[in-house]
Structure formats: C-alpha cells, structure tokens
Design a protein around this motif. Sequence first.
Motif, mmCIF file in Angstrom:
data_model
loop_
_atom_site.group_PDB
_atom_site.id
_atom_site.type_symbol
_atom_site.label_atom_id
_atom_site.label_comp_id
_atom_site.label_asym_id
_atom_site.label_seq_id
_atom_site.Cartn_x
_atom_site.Cartn_y
_atom_site.Cartn_z
ATOM 1 N N ILE A 17 -43.784 -10.837 60.004
ATOM 2 C CA ILE A 17 -43.043 -12.453 59.190
ATOM 3 C C ILE A 17 -42.383 -12.776 59.520
ATOM 4 N N THR A 18 -42.866 -14.487 59.807
ATOM 5 C CA THR A 18 -42.360 -15.266 60.378
ATOM 6 C C THR A 18 -41.118 -16.247 59.685
ATOM 7 N N LEU A 19 -39.669 -15.574 59.483
ATOM 8 C CA LEU A 19 -39.066 -15.594 58.600
ATOM 9 C C LEU A 19 -38.475 -18.238 59.074
ATOM 10 N N ARG A 20 -37.693 -19.292 58.309
ATOM 11 C CA ARG A 20 -37.612 -19.995 58.657
ATOM 12 C C ARG A 20 -36.144 -19.835 59.011
ATOM 13 N N THR A 21 -35.259 -20.370 59.761
ATOM 14 C CA THR A 21 -33.851 -20.162 60.074
ATOM 15 C C THR A 21 -33.674 -20.504 58.696
ATOM 16 N N VAL A 22 -33.352 -20.854 57.655
ATOM 17 C CA VAL A 22 -32.606 -21.254 56.700
ATOM 18 C C VAL A 22 -32.886 -20.110 55.387
ATOM 19 N N ASN A 23 -34.637 -19.242 55.566
ATOM 20 C CA ASN A 23 -34.632 -18.651 55.095
ATOM 21 C C ASN A 23 -33.496 -17.187 55.584
ATOM 22 N N THR A 24 -34.170 -17.089 56.910
ATOM 23 C CA THR A 24 -32.954 -15.926 57.903
ATOM 24 C C THR A 24 -31.406 -15.956 57.375
ATOM 25 N N ASN A 41 -13.149 -13.427 59.170
ATOM 26 C CA ASN A 41 -12.836 -12.616 60.294
ATOM 27 C C ASN A 41 -14.776 -11.059 59.754
ATOM 28 N N VAL A 42 -13.801 -11.113 58.518
ATOM 29 C CA VAL A 42 -14.747 -9.264 58.042
ATOM 30 C C VAL A 42 -15.971 -9.769 57.789
ATOM 31 N N GLY A 43 -16.386 -11.406 57.161
ATOM 32 C CA GLY A 43 -18.069 -11.891 56.847
ATOM 33 C C GLY A 43 -18.364 -12.159 57.609
ATOM 34 N N GLY A 44 -17.803 -12.700 58.559
ATOM 35 C CA GLY A 44 -18.565 -14.344 60.046
ATOM 36 C C GLY A 44 -18.807 -12.331 61.090
ATOM 37 N N ARG A 45 -18.347 -11.211 61.021
ATOM 38 C CA ARG A 45 -18.866 -10.874 61.416
ATOM 39 C C ARG A 45 -19.576 -9.749 61.700
ATOM 40 N N LEU A 46 -20.283 -9.506 60.164
ATOM 41 C CA LEU A 46 -21.446 -9.123 59.917
ATOM 42 C C LEU A 46 -22.337 -10.293 59.647
ATOM 43 N N LEU A 47 -21.740 -11.377 59.879
ATOM 44 C CA LEU A 47 -23.251 -12.220 59.651
ATOM 45 C C LEU A 47 -23.845 -12.715 60.818
ATOM 46 N N GLY A 48 -23.545 -12.300 62.322
ATOM 47 C CA GLY A 48 -24.349 -12.367 63.561
ATOM 48 C C GLY A 48 -25.376 -10.862 63.156
ATOM 49 N N PRO A 49 -25.261 -10.038 63.179
ATOM 50 C CA PRO A 49 -25.777 -8.868 63.872
ATOM 51 C C PRO A 49 -26.700 -8.656 62.479
ATOM 52 N N LEU A 50 -26.061 -9.344 61.591
ATOM 53 C CA LEU A 50 -27.209 -9.924 60.345
ATOM 54 C C LEU A 50 -28.137 -10.766 60.159
ATOM 55 N N ILE A 51 -28.278 -11.482 60.795
ATOM 56 C CA ILE A 51 -28.901 -12.316 61.286
ATOM 57 C C ILE A 51 -29.879 -11.983 62.651
ATOM 58 N N LEU A 52 -29.525 -11.466 63.110
ATOM 59 C CA LEU A 52 -30.132 -10.906 64.452
ATOM 60 C C LEU A 52 -31.352 -9.942 64.078
ATOM 61 N N PHE A 53 -30.082 -8.514 63.018
ATOM 62 C CA PHE A 53 -31.317 -7.796 62.169
ATOM 63 C C PHE A 53 -32.469 -8.021 61.815
ATOM 64 N N THR A 54 -31.886 -9.027 59.898
ATOM 65 C CA THR A 54 -33.335 -9.604 59.674
ATOM 66 C C THR A 54 -34.561 -10.318 60.335
ATOM 67 N N HIS A 55 -34.433 -11.093 61.416
ATOM 68 C CA HIS A 55 -34.843 -11.617 62.160
ATOM 69 C C HIS A 55 -35.524 -10.617 63.020
ATOM 70 N N TYR A 56 -35.844 -10.003 63.373
ATOM 71 C CA TYR A 56 -36.286 -8.745 64.050
ATOM 72 C C TYR A 56 -37.407 -7.869 63.145
ATOM 73 N N ALA A 57 -36.531 -7.382 61.898
ATOM 74 C CA ALA A 57 -37.433 -6.792 61.328
ATOM 75 C C ALA A 57 -38.360 -7.356 60.482
#
Lengths: 89, 221
Positions: free
Chosen positions: B95-102, B73-89
Amino acid sequence: MPRRERATILGEILDVISDGTQGGEVKLTHVAVRCNMPYDRFRTYLRDMQDRGLLDANDPWKLTSMGQEFLLNYRRWRASLRLFGMDPQ
Amino acid sequence: MLHDSAGLFVALDVVSLALAGTIAFLFWRTHVAMPAQGFQILALGFGVIAATYLTVAITVFDIAENPAIEAMNVGGRLLGPLILFTHYAARRFGITLRTVNTVVTSLAAVAFTLFLLYYFVPPHAELPPPSSYLAYSDLAQFAFLVATSYLIAAEIGSARLADYRVALAILLLGLAKYSWGLLALHGIEESAVIPYLWRIVGLLILLQAAIPLRRIPDAPS
C-alpha cells in the motif's frame, strides 16, 4: 515531465546499457525490454542522451565521461534509497 | 534554572537534533526534487523525531515542568516512530499511503497508545501527570522502532550485511528507548550516557547512509 524524474529514467537506461554492453554487442530491443520501455520511446531517449552528451554521438552503447559520472552519482543515490527500503523502481 | 549535571545531556540532545534534522532535510530535498509521498513521509518522520530531541533538551529547564509540554513530549515522542512504522508497514502490504493518511493514522495510533498507557499505568488518587507515562511510552517507542527495523530489513532482501545498516541503526534507536524506559520504570530519574551512545551511533549510521541523497541525479540540459 519534471526534470529530476527524467534524470532517474536516464539513469536507469544508462545503468542497463552499462551492465548490458560489457559482454559485447547488445540488441536495441533487448535493452528496451530490460528498461521496461516501448521501443520507440526508448530510441527517443537514446537520441536525447546522445544530444545531452551522456552517450557517444556515434555509438549509443558507449557512455561518455559525463555519462559515466552521471551514472555513478545515480547509482550512489539509488543505493542510498535502497538502504532505507525505498527503491525508486 | 538548569538542573545539575544536565549540560552534557543537553549537548547530546542538541547533537541528536542536528543529526536527525539533517536526515529529515535530505529526504525533504529529495521529495522537493522528485515528488514522492515516501520521501515526504520519511522527512516528516525523522523531522518529528528531531523535534522531540529538542523538547527533551528543554525539559531540563524548570520552564518545561508544564503539563502541556509534558503531554507534547509523551505524544510527540511516539509520533515520529509511528510515522516511520506506518509507512513501512503499509509498504509491506503493497500500500502506498499518502502523507496525510500516514500522519492521520499515526496520530490516531498515538492517541490509542496513550489511551492504553493511561489505563495500564497504576492509577493515582488524582489524574496522573503525563510524565508518568514516559516509561511506558519509551517502551512503546522501542516496540515500534524494532518493528520498523524488521520491516526495512524485509524490504531490502539482500545477502550483504552492510545493506542492513539502516535497519540496524533504527534498532539502535529502539535500544536507546528501551534503556530509558527501563531506567524510568525503576524510578531512576537521572539520565545515563549509554542510551545516548546507542542513539547517536544509530543516527550517525543513518546519516552516513543518507549522505548520497545530497546529490540528486540531475540530467544535463
């Protein structure tokens, strides 16, 4: 080339043609430059769009009803992606 | 057994799951039709967020009082927002990150954030259960979602207010997390309706913005 990526290229060309021809006569080379495309390749796409019924067979600067519908859907799709900061350009 | 008065919140979680899942599905369809890492990453980010709404919903059942599920729960909840943040950052820096890198970057960030949370949460005599990180996790998610909202707004660069509705929606999701984080910090265990309101309004705005993606341009043959 995947069919859908071809669709975005056609959409971009139709977008430029639609915007560029509203003021009157437009030169082929000017539109090709706006599409960021080599002149020969652009002519090939123009012929392709006429064959697909997106442009008038006798006037490449005139969108058919199918072309207008395609352009409308393309603009809505692209506007949606822009809202998410994902401009496909 | 189901906790008292939890039916409404379970229903709201299910609605949230449906909304976020639909958004993820629309981006996944776009990726399948027009392969691009960005579409896949957004589908994954919203998909993980949708999945965490499900895990929140099942925490009302006693079967969810399990350290593994709480950690997820705790880790998973962080992951979603972090994926979006990493992509847009990454996009912000060109930089165009590949999915696996993101995903790898986001997982590393989640692990690092959990590490920080562990050492900043007041220590107990024994190892604290993962659920005690929840408040700080919510506040961390708030921070990442606010940052993501800013990055999306910066990407748009339009003079029309309506063009920023996706950024606003992400901000509302962050506001919901902020509200839950404050409630948890003050030891209030019962959930509240207001944060759900922010979340569902945010998801509805996102869905409205994503609806045109259902009609992917298709050149006639």
